[in-house]
Design a protein around this motif. Structure first.
Motif, PDB file in Angstrom:
ATOM      1  N   TYR A  25     -22.153 -50.339   5.358  1.00 50.07           N
ATOM      2  CA  TYR A  25     -21.865 -48.950   5.013  1.00 50.07           C
ATOM      3  C   TYR A  25     -20.365 -48.686   5.071  1.00 50.07           C
ATOM      4  CZ  TYR A  25     -21.958 -43.822   5.342  1.00 50.07           C
ATOM      5  OH  TYR A  25     -21.750 -42.474   5.142  1.00 50.07           O
ATOM      6  N   ALA A  26     -19.834 -48.008   4.041  1.00 47.15           N
ATOM      7  CA  ALA A  26     -18.393 -47.795   3.945  1.00 47.15           C
ATOM      8  C   ALA A  26     -18.014 -46.321   3.975  1.00 47.15           C
ATOM      9  CB  ALA A  26     -17.864 -48.436   2.664  1.00 47.15           C
ATOM     10  N   GLY A  27     -18.908 -45.453   4.438  1.00 49.96           N
ATOM     11  CA  GLY A  27     -18.592 -44.031   4.484  1.00 49.96           C
ATOM     12  C   GLY A  27     -19.023 -43.309   3.220  1.00 49.96           C
ATOM     13  N   SER A  28     -18.489 -42.127   2.994  1.00 47.66           N
ATOM     14  CA  SER A  28     -18.857 -41.314   1.838  1.00 47.66           C
ATOM     15  C   SER A  28     -17.822 -41.460   0.731  1.00 47.66           C
ATOM     16  CB  SER A  28     -18.980 -39.842   2.229  1.00 47.66           C
ATOM     17  OG  SER A  28     -20.025 -39.649   3.163  1.00 47.66           O
ATOM     18  N   GLY A  29     -18.299 -41.368  -0.509  1.00 45.96           N
ATOM     19  CA  GLY A  29     -17.412 -41.395  -1.660  1.00 45.96           C
ATOM     20  C   GLY A  29     -17.800 -40.292  -2.630  1.00 45.96           C
ATOM     21  N   ARG A  88      -9.241 -57.524  -4.620  1.00 44.01           N
ATOM     22  CA  ARG A  88      -8.990 -58.476  -3.548  1.00 44.01           C
ATOM     23  C   ARG A  88      -9.993 -58.235  -2.432  1.00 44.01           C
ATOM     24  NH1 ARG A  88      -3.196 -59.412  -0.431  1.00 44.01           N
ATOM     25  NH2 ARG A  88      -3.929 -61.063   0.991  1.00 44.01           N
ATOM     26  N   GLY A  89     -10.698 -59.276  -2.051  1.00 45.61           N
ATOM     27  CA  GLY A  89     -11.726 -59.143  -1.040  1.00 45.61           C
ATOM     28  C   GLY A  89     -11.166 -59.032   0.370  1.00 45.61           C
ATOM     29  N   ASP A  90     -11.951 -58.404   1.236  1.00 49.16           N
ATOM     30  CA  ASP A  90     -11.599 -58.277   2.642  1.00 49.16           C
ATOM     31  C   ASP A  90     -12.434 -59.248   3.473  1.00 49.16           C
ATOM     32  OD1 ASP A  90      -9.904 -56.254   1.937  1.00 49.16           O
ATOM     33  OD2 ASP A  90     -10.675 -54.823   3.398  1.00 49.16           O
ATOM     34  N   CYS A  91     -11.941 -59.546   4.651  1.00 43.41           N
ATOM     35  CA  CYS A  91     -12.702 -60.353   5.607  1.00 43.41           C
ATOM     36  C   CYS A  91     -13.494 -59.415   6.523  1.00 43.41           C
ATOM     37  CB  CYS A  91     -11.769 -61.214   6.454  1.00 43.41           C
ATOM     38  SG  CYS A  91     -10.764 -62.388   5.506  1.00 43.41           S
ATOM     39  N   LYS A  92     -14.694 -59.808   6.892  1.00 42.05           N
ATOM     40  CA  LYS A  92     -15.522 -59.033   7.807  1.00 42.05           C
ATOM     41  C   LYS A  92     -16.053 -59.983   8.887  1.00 42.05           C
ATOM     42  CE  LYS A  92     -15.337 -55.146   5.476  1.00 42.05           C
ATOM     43  NZ  LYS A  92     -14.626 -53.963   6.008  1.00 42.05           N
ATOM     44  N   ASP A  93     -15.637 -59.725  10.140  1.00 41.39           N
ATOM     45  CA  ASP A  93     -16.134 -60.576  11.216  1.00 41.39           C
ATOM     46  C   ASP A  93     -17.456 -60.018  11.744  1.00 41.39           C
ATOM     47  OD1 ASP A  93     -15.517 -58.399  12.856  1.00 41.39           O
ATOM     48  OD2 ASP A  93     -13.600 -59.247  13.483  1.00 41.39           O
ATOM     49  N   LYS A  94     -17.984 -60.650  12.766  1.00 39.65           N
ATOM     50  CA  LYS A  94     -19.280 -60.253  13.302  1.00 39.65           C
ATOM     51  C   LYS A  94     -19.266 -58.821  13.814  1.00 39.65           C
ATOM     52  CE  LYS A  94     -22.866 -61.736  16.536  1.00 39.65           C
ATOM     53  NZ  LYS A  94     -23.249 -62.764  17.564  1.00 39.65           N
ATOM     54  N   ASP A  95     -18.169 -58.420  14.466  1.00 39.31           N
ATOM     55  CA  ASP A  95     -18.077 -57.072  15.010  1.00 39.31           C
ATOM     56  C   ASP A  95     -18.078 -56.003  13.918  1.00 39.31           C
ATOM     57  OD1 ASP A  95     -18.003 -58.087  17.554  1.00 39.31           O
ATOM     58  OD2 ASP A  95     -15.811 -58.075  17.691  1.00 39.31           O
ATOM     59  N   GLU A  96     -17.651 -56.374  12.732  1.00 36.84           N
ATOM     60  CA  GLU A  96     -17.617 -55.429  11.614  1.00 36.84           C
ATOM     61  C   GLU A  96     -18.897 -55.471  10.782  1.00 36.84           C
ATOM     62  OE1 GLU A  96     -13.124 -55.071  10.074  1.00 36.84           O
ATOM     63  OE2 GLU A  96     -13.849 -57.144  10.122  1.00 36.84           O
ATOM     64  N   GLN A 128     -21.243 -61.522   7.970  1.00 33.41           N
ATOM     65  CA  GLN A 128     -22.117 -62.666   8.174  1.00 33.41           C
ATOM     66  C   GLN A 128     -21.350 -63.932   7.853  1.00 33.41           C
ATOM     67  OE1 GLN A 128     -25.322 -61.848   5.468  1.00 33.41           O
ATOM     68  NE2 GLN A 128     -26.272 -60.321   6.784  1.00 33.41           N
ATOM     69  N   PRO A 129     -21.700 -65.035   8.491  1.00 29.01           N
ATOM     70  CA  PRO A 129     -21.010 -66.288   8.169  1.00 29.01           C
ATOM     71  C   PRO A 129     -21.318 -66.718   6.730  1.00 29.01           C
ATOM     72  CG  PRO A 129     -22.857 -66.675   9.655  1.00 29.01           C
ATOM     73  CD  PRO A 129     -22.708 -65.200   9.524  1.00 29.01           C
ATOM     74  N   PRO A 130     -20.401 -67.457   6.085  1.00 25.75           N
ATOM     75  CA  PRO A 130     -19.121 -67.922   6.649  1.00 25.75           C
ATOM     76  C   PRO A 130     -18.079 -66.809   6.682  1.00 25.75           C
ATOM     77  CG  PRO A 130     -19.352 -68.673   4.381  1.00 25.75           C
ATOM     78  CD  PRO A 130     -20.647 -68.010   4.730  1.00 25.75           C
ATOM     79  N   TYR A 131     -17.501 -66.598   7.862  1.00 27.40           N
ATOM     80  CA  TYR A 131     -16.564 -65.504   8.052  1.00 27.40           C
ATOM     81  C   TYR A 131     -15.222 -65.746   7.368  1.00 27.40           C
ATOM     82  CZ  TYR A 131     -19.920 -64.091  11.634  1.00 27.40           C
ATOM     83  OH  TYR A 131     -21.063 -63.716  12.296  1.00 27.40           O
TER      84      TYR A 131
END
Length: 216
Positions: free
Chosen positions: A168-172, A68-76, A79-82
């Motif tokens: 970037y999502a951190g370390s895995g 399931r995908g997540d939403c990412k706004d400009k602050d995160e 890129q559009p379309p948000y």
């Protein structure tokens, strides 16, 4: 070159049923509900590797539902379309086969990706945070083996919008084991299938098969 894999289901219906498969010169029993992908062979110095290798992945016979995908706004960093919520972190093992059979000379430094042999002869694992780290030697059901965790830098990527920049999502980390079957023959396991919370069926039954000509 693609090698065909043969598989036959054990004639059992209880929870302990297994699936017997043969690929890349190996034979192994899988926990019920798993299968293998079509083996892939490589020869020569490809992708920085030396020697020959054959690889396959162990996957669930019934795929998991799509992520399931997540939403990412400009602050995160989106890129559009948000309003297109298609950002996911790709699951480990999806990019390439995870079980590899490698034929390489022991004195060569780079034998089994992601393992490399250090100047002191020890197996090393790449670590995106602290440089290559030594693998831990242990006994793998009577065979010499080394294990460790690769530290990576995963990224959020878009699935429906192809013009994107990863976030970037951190370390895995991913657990990896390399098992020595012969002086020049290694088998690398990356997240093998778990049953009873550990690799019991697969790891205990991993062995050289009757078709030695299928080995790299």
């Amino acid at each position: 070159m693609l090698a065909a894999a043969s598989a036959s289901c054990a004639a059992q219906t209880d929870a302990s049923a297994t699936v017997h498969v043969a690929a890349c010169g190996l034979e192994v029993d899988l926990p019920a509900g798993y299968k293998i992908s079509r083996p892939k062979r490589q020869h020569g110095t490809q992708d920085g590797q030396e020697g020959r290798q054959c690889a396959f992945d162990v996957v669930k016979a019934k795929p998991d539902p799509p992520q399931r995908g997540d939403c990412k706004d400009k602050d995160e960093g989106g890129q559009p379309p948000y309003d297109v919520c298609d950002w996911v972190i790709p699951l480990p093992g999806n990019a390439r086969p995870a079980e590899r059979v490698v034929r390489a000379q022991p004195e060569r430094r780079r034998n089994a990706d992601p393992f490399v042999r250090g100047d002191d002869g020890r197996w090393m694992l790449p670590n995106a945070q602290a440089g290559d780290q030594r693998g831990e030697p242990f006994d793998f059901h009577g065979k010499p083996a080394w294990r460790g965790e690769t530290i990576t830098r995963p990224y959020w990527v878009r699935q429906r919008i192809k013009d994107f920049t990863g976030i970037y999502a951190g370390s895995g980390d991913t657990a990896v084991t390399v098992v020595q079957f012969a002086p020049d023959l290694y088998v690398q396991l990356q997240d093998p299938p778990a049953d009873e919370r550990s690799c019991t069926v697969f790891c205990r039954n991993l062995r050289l098969g009757a078709r030695a000509q299928d080995l790299p």
